[in-house]
Design an enzyme around this catalytic site. Structure first.
Site, PDB file in Angstrom:
ATOM      1  N   HIS A   1      -0.629   2.730  -1.741  1.00 19.71           N
ATOM      2  CA  HIS A   1      -1.900   2.167  -1.265  1.00 19.71           C
ATOM      3  C   HIS A   1      -2.630   3.174  -0.403  1.00 19.71           C
ATOM      4  CE1 HIS A   1      -0.270   0.207   2.741  1.00 19.71           C
ATOM      5  NE2 HIS A   1       0.135   1.437   2.599  1.00 19.71           N
TER       6      HIS A   1
ATOM      7  N   CYS B   1      -3.181   6.771   7.037  1.00 17.08           N
ATOM      8  CA  CYS B   1      -3.290   5.858   5.888  1.00 17.08           C
ATOM      9  C   CYS B   1      -4.590   6.068   5.110  1.00 17.08           C
ATOM     10  CB  CYS B   1      -3.195   4.399   6.351  1.00 17.08           C
ATOM     11  SG  CYS B   1      -1.677   4.044   7.221  1.00 17.08           S
TER      12      CYS B   1
ATOM     13  N   HIS C   1      -0.403   6.797  -0.328  1.00 21.13           N
ATOM     14  CA  HIS C   1       1.002   6.976   0.030  1.00 21.13           C
ATOM     15  C   HIS C   1       1.691   5.671  -0.389  1.00 21.13           C
ATOM     16  CE1 HIS C   1      -0.657   4.750   3.400  1.00 21.13           C
ATOM     17  NE2 HIS C   1       0.553   4.295   3.608  1.00 21.13           N
TER      18      HIS C   1
ATOM     19  N   HIS D   1       5.272   2.635  -0.207  1.00 30.99           N
ATOM     20  CA  HIS D   1       6.359   1.981   0.529  1.00 30.99           C
ATOM     21  C   HIS D   1       7.308   1.274  -0.426  1.00 30.99           C
ATOM     22  CE1 HIS D   1       4.162   2.621   4.268  1.00 30.99           C
ATOM     23  NE2 HIS D   1       3.084   2.167   3.664  1.00 30.99           N
TER      24      HIS D   1
ATOM     25  N   ASP E   1       4.568  -3.999  -8.655  1.00 30.13           N
ATOM     26  CA  ASP E   1       5.696  -3.069  -8.598  1.00 30.13           C
ATOM     27  C   ASP E   1       5.395  -1.782  -9.367  1.00 30.13           C
ATOM     28  OD1 ASP E   1       8.281  -2.185  -7.962  1.00 30.13           O
ATOM     29  OD2 ASP E   1       9.047  -2.884  -9.897  1.00 30.13           O
ATOM     30  N   HIS E   2       5.625  -0.661  -8.668  1.00 28.77           N
ATOM     31  CA  HIS E   2       5.345   0.667  -9.239  1.00 28.77           C
ATOM     32  C   HIS E   2       3.883   0.816  -9.649  1.00 28.77           C
ATOM     33  CE1 HIS E   2       9.653   0.942  -8.988  1.00 28.77           C
ATOM     34  NE2 HIS E   2       9.538   2.242  -9.120  1.00 28.77           N
TER      35      HIS E   2
ATOM     36  N   GLU F   1       6.876  -3.772   5.268  1.00 21.45           N
ATOM     37  CA  GLU F   1       6.364  -2.515   4.719  1.00 21.45           C
ATOM     38  C   GLU F   1       7.428  -1.426   4.897  1.00 21.45           C
ATOM     39  OE1 GLU F   1       2.066  -1.154   5.315  1.00 21.45           O
ATOM     40  OE2 GLU F   1       3.208   0.308   6.468  1.00 21.45           O
TER      41      GLU F   1
HETATM   42 ZN    ZN Z   1       1.112   2.320   4.131  1.00 26.27          ZN
END
Ligand code: ZN
Ligand code: ZN
Length: 272
Positions: free
Chosen positions: A15, A34, A40, A42, A79-80, A125
């Site tokens: 995100h 961010c 980046h 998580h 997801d992914h 997160e």
């Molecule tokens: Zn983040």
């Protein structure tokens, strides 16, 4: 009587935080790293708690296999993936933990069978940052911090013998120490501009002076509060509450302190 059932899920996603109505400088000040245009990511961990009556035939609120299928069906689109680019939910709002947990709430709640209701979602997160959501206007946001300090359990109101009998090894005159960890939970409406209950940078700025004050010190010898009150977990969590409530006001909901992984002390308005 309703019974709660919780199942844990994981998904991984990228995100980026960026408010297009703000300048580069504003985005940088609020969202920091961010804002990286490449994004980046998580490993998110989601705890789904549902409530309902226990079915007399199955002995279950919901078949856990069904819950797994329903939630994984929802998570498939996250997801992914890149939350901003691959999902439709973050065109008009930031993909923060608070907004993501609210999006997941809507999708999971509407996919559950009629006999169960979604009670709570907790979305991590990372290990030190998570949001709780129960539906409704407010969300709660929790973040963990750590400081290392020496202390000695000793009460000025008791004799040397009484102190020794009460506190045992913890009364050692020179002291001993711990890696204290604590979790601060704030609650409130999610700010539509930032997607946050409280800006992470602001929360860190409120907590940092407290960490600077306590970290790598001897609590009893160096802090006035612990010269008046024994440096028990109970008194340390009370001290953290006093200091943080002064800065955070009514948004502060709960503080949880680990003296060691085995000794936990908590106080606040309402347990998260
Ligand atoms: Zn983040
Ligand atoms: Zn101790």
């Amino acid at each position: 009587m309703d019974v709660l059932t919780t199942k844990r899920f994981e998904f991984s996603a990228a995100h980026r935080y960026w408010n297009p109505t703000w300048s580069e400088e504003q985005n940088q000040a609020i969202f920091g790293k961010c804002t990286n245009p490449h994004g980046h990511g998580h490993n998110y961990v989601l705890y789904v708690t549902v409530a309902g009556q226990v079915d007399p035939a199955t002995g279950m609120v919901i078949n856990i296999t069904d819950l797994k299928r329903i939630v994984n069906g929802v998570l498939e689109q996250f997801d992914h993936k890149h939350l901003n680019e691959d999902t439709p939910y973050f065109r008009e709002q930031q993909p923060t933990t608070e907004n993501l947990v609210r999006v997941l709430w809507g999708l999971i709640a509407s996919a559950l069978p009629a006999q169960v209701r979604l009670y709570r979602l907790r979305l991590y997160e990372n290990d030190d940052l998570f949001a709780d959501y129960y539906g409704g206007e407010s969300a709660s946001f929790s973040r963990r911090y750590q400081f290392s300090a020496a202390h000695r359990l000793h009460s000025a109101e008791l004799s040397a013998e009484q102190n020794q009998a009460l506190y045992g090894k913890c009364n050692n005159p020179a002291g001993h120490g711990h890696n204290y960890r604590f979790e601060v939970t704030v609650e409130g409406p999610v700010d539509p501009a930032t997607g946050m209950v409280i800006n992470l940078v602001d929360l860190d700025a409120v907590v940092q002076p407290l960490l600077d004050e306590l970290d790598h010190t001897h609590l009893d010898r160096q802090h006035a509060f612990f010269q008046r009150h024994p440096s028990t977990g109970e008194n340390i969590v009370r001290y953290l509450w006093q200091r943080l409530a002064a800065a955070l006001g009514e948004r502060l909901r709960w503080i949880r302190l680990w003296e060691t992984p085995n000794n936990i002390f908590e106080c606040g308005v309402r347990e998260p």
